[in-house]
Design a protein around this motif. Structure first.
Motif, PDB file in Angstrom:
ATOM      1  N   HIS A  62     -29.276  94.281  36.644  1.00  0.00           N
ATOM      2  CA  HIS A  62     -30.475  93.626  36.089  1.00  0.00           C
ATOM      3  C   HIS A  62     -30.886  94.332  34.802  1.00  0.00           C
ATOM      4  CE1 HIS A  62     -34.417  91.351  37.174  1.00  0.00           C
ATOM      5  NE2 HIS A  62     -34.291  91.469  35.864  1.00  0.00           N
ATOM      6  N   VAL A  63     -30.235  93.951  33.708  1.00  0.00           N
ATOM      7  CA  VAL A  63     -30.488  94.570  32.403  1.00  0.00           C
ATOM      8  C   VAL A  63     -30.649  93.465  31.365  1.00  0.00           C
ATOM      9  CG1 VAL A  63     -29.579  96.096  30.607  1.00  0.00           C
ATOM     10  CG2 VAL A  63     -29.150  96.619  33.021  1.00  0.00           C
ATOM     11  N   ASP A  93     -25.786  91.694  32.294  1.00  0.00           N
ATOM     12  CA  ASP A  93     -26.809  91.301  31.328  1.00  0.00           C
ATOM     13  C   ASP A  93     -27.498  90.007  31.745  1.00  0.00           C
ATOM     14  OD1 ASP A  93     -28.104  91.134  28.653  1.00  0.00           O
ATOM     15  OD2 ASP A  93     -26.747  89.434  28.420  1.00  0.00           O
ATOM     16  N   MET A  94     -28.838  90.009  31.637  1.00  0.00           N
ATOM     17  CA  MET A  94     -29.631  88.825  31.960  1.00  0.00           C
ATOM     18  C   MET A  94     -29.500  87.757  30.860  1.00  0.00           C
ATOM     19  SD  MET A  94     -31.236  88.703  34.829  1.00  0.00           S
ATOM     20  CE  MET A  94     -30.960  89.794  36.221  1.00  0.00           C
ATOM     21  N   PRO A  95     -29.707  86.466  31.214  1.00  0.00           N
ATOM     22  CA  PRO A  95     -29.469  85.386  30.242  1.00  0.00           C
ATOM     23  C   PRO A  95     -30.589  85.186  29.231  1.00  0.00           C
ATOM     24  CG  PRO A  95     -30.169  84.465  32.335  1.00  0.00           C
ATOM     25  CD  PRO A  95     -29.988  85.939  32.560  1.00  0.00           C
ATOM     26  N   LEU A  96     -31.672  85.888  29.334  1.00  0.00           N
ATOM     27  CA  LEU A  96     -32.751  85.896  28.347  1.00  0.00           C
ATOM     28  C   LEU A  96     -33.106  87.358  28.146  1.00  0.00           C
ATOM     29  CD1 LEU A  96     -36.142  84.922  30.062  1.00  0.00           C
ATOM     30  CD2 LEU A  96     -34.186  85.797  31.296  1.00  0.00           C
ATOM     31  N   THR A 102     -28.230  82.468  27.668  1.00  0.00           N
ATOM     32  CA  THR A 102     -26.918  82.192  28.256  1.00  0.00           C
ATOM     33  C   THR A 102     -27.026  81.045  29.259  1.00  0.00           C
ATOM     34  OG1 THR A 102     -26.540  84.573  28.043  1.00  0.00           O
ATOM     35  CG2 THR A 102     -24.844  83.313  29.160  1.00  0.00           C
ATOM     36  N   THR A 103     -27.260  79.857  28.740  1.00  0.00           N
ATOM     37  CA  THR A 103     -27.413  78.671  29.591  1.00  0.00           C
ATOM     38  C   THR A 103     -26.331  77.625  29.346  1.00  0.00           C
ATOM     39  OG1 THR A 103     -28.958  77.739  27.968  1.00  0.00           O
ATOM     40  CG2 THR A 103     -29.918  78.971  29.801  1.00  0.00           C
ATOM     41  N   PHE A 125     -22.100  89.361  32.741  1.00  0.00           N
ATOM     42  CA  PHE A 125     -23.161  88.463  32.298  1.00  0.00           C
ATOM     43  C   PHE A 125     -23.623  87.543  33.427  1.00  0.00           C
ATOM     44  CE2 PHE A 125     -20.523  89.623  28.741  1.00  0.00           C
ATOM     45  CZ  PHE A 125     -21.447  89.979  27.769  1.00  0.00           C
ATOM     46  N   TRP A 126     -24.938  87.334  33.487  1.00  0.00           N
ATOM     47  CA  TRP A 126     -25.525  86.269  34.283  1.00  0.00           C
ATOM     48  C   TRP A 126     -25.655  85.018  33.411  1.00  0.00           C
ATOM     49  CZ3 TRP A 126     -26.009  87.072  39.333  1.00  0.00           C
ATOM     50  CH2 TRP A 126     -26.226  88.368  39.819  1.00  0.00           C
TER      51      TRP A 126
END
Length: 453
Positions: A62-63, A93-96, A102-103, A125-126
């Motif tokens: 959770h970064v 890595d979080m998407p925001l 990252t959507t 990556f998430w």
């Protein structure tokens, strides 16, 4: 006799406990764990100092790395350098709050391109689940491209490019993800409860805390549990701060709902009663609560209701974090990637909790949560991601001395116990001047994580 690349002799700490041993490394992997005085031949030999122990590298799932788009908040070079300095050898890595978020598959490629060549540790990556990408095929495309799962919010995110899901959209997302066994990780605060506690801002932390009550977390988690029960999807609650959530999680887990949960160092070590007016470095959502909540979270880790501790490293510039010294205006988020291990070990030691438990919650369990069977321990065949840690050494946190991009953290001025003295990535000492981290993707079935090309 085999000739190993490196042999490290001294005390090792694993989730199973602590013992003296010799750890042999070859080709980036742990080749064997032997008695401390075993006759081994190696090109390099290291004997740990009497006050040092060897830990498996931590995995932080959770970064927030805000590159590209908000790289002035944090970038891959600074974030991964801070991670290595804190003993974290893999981040997800979080998407925001990057732009683009990252959507979409295209956005994932932009993220990977930004990270490539800068990473000091491994980076995964998430993806994000937002109103705009439900039912479009983007979630499946991201899953097939190797994201570890999908982050969603149930209330306003604070950034316009990453929308939150309504109750109906949450159900739709879970239905879509269940078709390919994707994982949804949820920022669980209920918008109706937040709306029922309006907040006008101010320097008073108590006012901010009251605006994001326990009920907001509990109502949101109840909604997620109901939707997960109906759809059969896998769900995970991020950054649990409220004890009110814990009975709900326990009951759902006992029932067989596929739900897990995490908490963070700031919820386990910082106390609302000690946050002075205007100290907006402590602002986060959900908020840091009282000591009774802290006790309950530790108990939930001990009984397995919560399985992992992760940083939720969510930095911003000093100007944004201190804006007006007003909890309504300042950007929320705790910068703590480099400090998670010593912060948790300081409090764990005070509570009589052994270092082996800390290693389990921050390394072995986070590796298992991410499906990374190739790391998170010290055993033959495991990657040689290792940390030399001095558990009794103390230091006072100086925000300006950290490797985070911006010199502001809620831990500034605190005396912490436990110092990371060296880190190895795949059996090689980490060198800030020579980034050697890899971009990784979600493992397929039981296979090891693959490198992104």
């Amino acid at each position: 006799m085999a000739v190993y690349d490196t042999v490290i002799r001294g005390r090792i700490v694993t989730p199973e406990g602590e013992r003296a041993a010799s750890v042999a490394i070859s080709g980036g992997l742990i080749a064997g764990v032997f008695e401390t005085d075993a006759a081994l031949e190696a090109r390099t030999e290291l004997v740990l100092a009497p006050d040092e122990v060897l830990l498996p590298g931590l995995i932080d799932t959770h970064v927030h790395v805000d590159e590209p788009g908000r790289t002035e908040w944090e970038g891959f070079a600074s974030a991964t350098a801070a991670a290595a300095a804190g003993g974290v050898m893999t981040i997800v890595d979080m998407p925001l709050n990057s732009i683009p978020p990252t959507t979409t598959l295209d956005a994932l490629r932009v993220k990977q391109a930004a990270a490539r060549g800068q990473a000091r540790v491994d980076v995964g990556f998430w993806g994000g689940a937002v109103p705009d990408n439900l039912g479009t095929g983007e979630l499946r495309a991201l899953h097939d491209a190797g994201v570890f799962g999908f982050k969603c919010f149930l209330a306003d995110t604070g950034v316009p490019e990453f929308g939150h899901l309504s109750a109906a959209q949450l159900e739709a997302a879970l239905t879509e993800l269940a078709a390919f066994d994707g994982l949804l990780i949820v920022h669980a605060e209920h918008p109706a409860e937040l709306a029922a506690h309006p907040y006008d801002g101010g320097a008073d932390y108590a006012g901010y805390l009251a605006s994001r009550p326990d009920e907001a977390e509990a109502a949101a988690v109840a909604m997620v549990i109901d939707a997960a029960r109906r759809t059969g999807a896998r769900v995970h609650i991020v950054h649990v701060s409220s004890a009110a959530v814990l009975p709900l999680l326990r009951a759902a887990q006992a029932e067989g709902v596929r739900i897990t949960g995490e908490t963070c160092p700031h919820y386990l070590t910082l106390d609302a009663a000690l946050i002075a007016d205007g100290e907006t470095a402590f602002k986060c959502a959900p908020p840091i609560r009282d000591h009774a909540n802290q006790d309950a979270l530790w108990a939930a880790l001990a009984d397995g209701t919560l399985s992992i501790i992760v940083s939720d490293h969510s930095p911003a510039t000093v100007d944004l974090k201190t804006r007006g010294h007003d909890f309504g205006q300042a950007w929320g988020g705790i910068a703590g990637l480099q400090l998670g291990l010593p912060a948790i070990w300081t409090e764990a030691g005070r509570r009589g909790i052994p270092l082996a438990d800390v290693v389990r919650w921050m390394s072995a369990n986070t590796a298992a949560f991410a499906g990374l069977a190739d790391r998170g321990g010290i055993a033959p065949g495991i990657r040689a991601d290792l940390v030399v840690f001095a558990p009794d050494a103390e230091f006072t946190v100086d925000a300006a001395a950290l490797k985070h991009k911006n010199p502001i953290t809620a831990y500034h001025g605190r005396t912490l116990r436990g110092l990371v003295r060296a880190t190895w990535l795949r059996g090689v000492l980490v060198d800030d001047a020579a980034p050697s981290g890899e971009l990784i993707t979600r493992p397929i079935a039981t296979s090891n994580a693959r490198k992104d090309g």
